[in-house]
Every structure is written in structure tokens, then in C-alpha cells.
Design a protein around this motif. Sequence first.
Motif, PDB file in Angstrom:
ATOM      1  N   LEU A 161       0.817  -1.211   0.000  1.00 54.09           N
ATOM      2  CA  LEU A 161       0.000   0.000   0.000  1.00 54.09           C
ATOM      3  C   LEU A 161       0.845   1.252   0.000  1.00 54.09           C
ATOM      4  O   LEU A 161       2.006   1.240   0.402  1.00 54.09           O
ATOM      5  N   SER A 162       0.224   2.321  -0.464  1.00 57.36           N
ATOM      6  CA  SER A 162       0.776   3.665  -0.382  1.00 57.36           C
ATOM      7  C   SER A 162      -0.200   4.484   0.436  1.00 57.36           C
ATOM      8  O   SER A 162      -1.414   4.363   0.265  1.00 57.36           O
ATOM      9  N   ALA A 163       0.318   5.320   1.317  1.00 54.35           N
ATOM     10  CA  ALA A 163      -0.529   6.152   2.169  1.00 54.35           C
ATOM     11  C   ALA A 163       0.142   7.510   2.333  1.00 54.35           C
ATOM     12  O   ALA A 163       1.311   7.681   1.991  1.00 54.35           O
ATOM     13  N   ASP A 164      -0.588   8.455   2.889  1.00 50.60           N
ATOM     14  CA  ASP A 164      -0.015   9.793   3.059  1.00 50.60           C
ATOM     15  C   ASP A 164       0.913   9.886   4.261  1.00 50.60           C
ATOM     16  O   ASP A 164       1.634  10.869   4.407  1.00 50.60           O
ATOM     17  N   SER A 165       0.930   8.856   5.132  1.00 49.81           N
ATOM     18  CA  SER A 165       1.824   8.843   6.291  1.00 49.81           C
ATOM     19  C   SER A 165       1.975   7.408   6.797  1.00 49.81           C
ATOM     20  O   SER A 165       1.168   6.531   6.455  1.00 49.81           O
ATOM     21  N   ALA A 166       2.970   7.184   7.636  1.00 54.73           N
ATOM     22  CA  ALA A 166       3.161   5.864   8.243  1.00 54.73           C
ATOM     23  C   ALA A 166       1.991   5.527   9.164  1.00 54.73           C
ATOM     24  O   ALA A 166       1.548   4.376   9.221  1.00 54.73           O
ATOM     25  N   GLU A 167       1.478   6.512   9.877  1.00 57.29           N
ATOM     26  CA  GLU A 167       0.327   6.274  10.765  1.00 57.29           C
ATOM     27  C   GLU A 167      -0.893   5.840   9.960  1.00 57.29           C
ATOM     28  O   GLU A 167      -1.651   4.967  10.372  1.00 57.29           O
ATOM     29  N   ARG A 168      -1.095   6.440   8.806  1.00 48.50           N
ATOM     30  CA  ARG A 168      -2.217   6.051   7.943  1.00 48.50           C
ATOM     31  C   ARG A 168      -1.999   4.632   7.415  1.00 48.50           C
ATOM     32  O   ARG A 168      -2.948   3.867   7.302  1.00 48.50           O
ATOM     33  N   ARG A 226      -0.476   2.278   9.031  1.00 49.72           N
ATOM     34  CA  ARG A 226      -0.832   1.437  10.181  1.00 49.72           C
ATOM     35  C   ARG A 226      -2.337   1.244  10.251  1.00 49.72           C
ATOM     36  O   ARG A 226      -2.834   0.133  10.432  1.00 49.72           O
ATOM     37  N   ALA A 227      -3.083   2.329  10.096  1.00 43.52           N
ATOM     38  CA  ALA A 227      -4.542   2.262  10.158  1.00 43.52           C
ATOM     39  C   ALA A 227      -5.100   1.378   9.041  1.00 43.52           C
ATOM     40  O   ALA A 227      -6.037   0.605   9.263  1.00 43.52           O
ATOM     41  N   LEU A 228      -4.525   1.473   7.852  1.00 43.46           N
ATOM     42  CA  LEU A 228      -4.990   0.648   6.737  1.00 43.46           C
ATOM     43  C   LEU A 228      -4.688  -0.831   6.971  1.00 43.46           C
ATOM     44  O   LEU A 228      -5.493  -1.698   6.633  1.00 43.46           O
ATOM     45  N   PHE A 229      -3.526  -1.140   7.559  1.00 38.99           N
ATOM     46  CA  PHE A 229      -3.233  -2.531   7.933  1.00 38.99           C
ATOM     47  C   PHE A 229      -4.260  -3.010   8.943  1.00 38.99           C
ATOM     48  O   PHE A 229      -4.746  -4.139   8.859  1.00 38.99           O
ATOM     49  N   GLU A 230      -4.595  -2.173   9.904  1.00 36.95           N
ATOM     50  CA  GLU A 230      -5.554  -2.556  10.942  1.00 36.95           C
ATOM     51  C   GLU A 230      -6.930  -2.843  10.335  1.00 36.95           C
ATOM     52  O   GLU A 230      -7.571  -3.829  10.673  1.00 36.95           O
ATOM     53  N   ILE A 231      -7.358  -1.995   9.418  1.00 37.26           N
ATOM     54  CA  ILE A 231      -8.655  -2.180   8.761  1.00 37.26           C
ATOM     55  C   ILE A 231      -8.668  -3.458   7.934  1.00 37.26           C
ATOM     56  O   ILE A 231      -9.665  -4.189   7.900  1.00 37.26           O
ATOM     57  N   SER A 232      -7.569  -3.756   7.268  1.00 37.61           N
ATOM     58  CA  SER A 232      -7.534  -4.870   6.323  1.00 37.61           C
ATOM     59  C   SER A 232      -7.168  -6.208   6.951  1.00 37.61           C
ATOM     60  O   SER A 232      -7.187  -7.219   6.254  1.00 37.61           O
ATOM     61  N   THR A 233      -6.849  -6.240   8.232  1.00 36.97           N
ATOM     62  CA  THR A 233      -6.359  -7.485   8.825  1.00 36.97           C
ATOM     63  C   THR A 233      -7.341  -8.637   8.674  1.00 36.97           C
ATOM     64  O   THR A 233      -6.947  -9.743   8.366  1.00 36.97           O
ATOM     65  N   GLY A 234      -8.614  -8.429   8.903  1.00 33.60           N
ATOM     66  CA  GLY A 234      -9.598  -9.497   8.764  1.00 33.60           C
ATOM     67  C   GLY A 234      -9.470 -10.593   9.798  1.00 33.60           C
ATOM     68  O   GLY A 234     -10.206 -11.563   9.781  1.00 33.60           O
ATOM     69  N   ASP A 235      -8.550 -10.469  10.716  1.00 31.48           N
ATOM     70  CA  ASP A 235      -8.328 -11.480  11.749  1.00 31.48           C
ATOM     71  C   ASP A 235      -8.927 -10.975  13.058  1.00 31.48           C
ATOM     72  O   ASP A 235      -8.443 -10.002  13.628  1.00 31.48           O
ATOM     73  N   VAL A 236      -9.960 -11.642  13.539  1.00 34.89           N
ATOM     74  CA  VAL A 236     -10.633 -11.189  14.756  1.00 34.89           C
ATOM     75  C   VAL A 236      -9.748 -11.317  15.990  1.00 34.89           C
ATOM     76  O   VAL A 236     -10.003 -10.680  17.007  1.00 34.89           O
ATOM     77  N   ALA A 237      -8.692 -12.126  15.911  1.00 36.12           N
ATOM     78  CA  ALA A 237      -7.789 -12.290  17.049  1.00 36.12           C
ATOM     79  C   ALA A 237      -6.857 -11.087  17.224  1.00 36.12           C
ATOM     80  O   ALA A 237      -6.280 -10.900  18.293  1.00 36.12           O
ATOM     81  N   VAL A 238      -6.702 -10.264  16.178  1.00 38.92           N
ATOM     82  CA  VAL A 238      -5.827  -9.089  16.264  1.00 38.92           C
ATOM     83  C   VAL A 238      -6.511  -8.035  17.116  1.00 38.92           C
ATOM     84  O   VAL A 238      -7.613  -7.587  16.815  1.00 38.92           O
ATOM     85  N   ARG A 239      -5.855  -7.659  18.229  1.00 40.00           N
ATOM     86  CA  ARG A 239      -6.434  -6.684  19.152  1.00 40.00           C
ATOM     87  C   ARG A 239      -6.012  -5.262  18.844  1.00 40.00           C
ATOM     88  O   ARG A 239      -6.804  -4.344  18.969  1.00 40.00           O
ATOM     89  N   ARG A 240      -4.757  -5.058  18.484  1.00 43.66           N
ATOM     90  CA  ARG A 240      -4.231  -3.735  18.169  1.00 43.66           C
ATOM     91  C   ARG A 240      -3.166  -3.867  17.098  1.00 43.66           C
ATOM     92  O   ARG A 240      -2.522  -4.905  16.992  1.00 43.66           O
TER      93      ARG A 240
END
Length: 97
Positions: free
Chosen positions: A49-56, A58-72
Motif C-alpha cells: 500500500l501507499s498512504a499519506d503517512s506511516a500512521e495512515r 498502520r490504520a490501513l493494515f488494521e482495517i484490512s487485517t480481517g483477523d478477529v484475534a488481532v487486538r491492536r
Amino acid sequence: MHEVAREDAPRLFAIVEEYGEAEDARVAGYGLAYADRAEADSVEGGFRLSADSAERARALFEISTGDVAVRRVHLVWLDQVHRGSGHPGGAGQASGS
């Protein structure tokens, strides 16, 4: 030449997923943060992915994880890692939701 190259060099970061009951973690991806954007790839391949910042990123990885076991999902700057510190808290500065 080295000084010029260092001044414009991107910062290396990792995307770390925290999961499970025992607060286990795994590196989900690595990226480079440039002055105007961030680029990241998953360690398993197939997700870039490409994003406007590293924090963004991170947020996109979090949204796309699809794994309910991932807490943060954390952003870890690798240029701030304290090698040989002997404790897990020396793993760098992290942020997450």
C-alpha cells in the motif's frame, strides 16, 4: 554525497499486530516513510500500500487485517530501536489504536 543521501533517506518502520490473550505479537509488514508519503508491504506478500503517512499505513493494515484475534496494530519506528537493551520495552516507539 553520503550526507545528501542521509538527509533525504526515508525512515524504516514496522507494522506489528498484537493478538491473543497473552499479548502475543507478530510483524505484519515493513515500510518506508518519505517526507510526503509512506509505502508498506506485508511480510507474507500480496499486500502493498501507499498512504499519506506511516500512521495512515498502520490504520490501513488494521482495517484490512480481517483477523478477529488481532487486538491492536502498532507502528514501530525501527530507527529508534535500542539494540541490546535486554528488555522488551526497548523495541522502539509504537503507536496504535
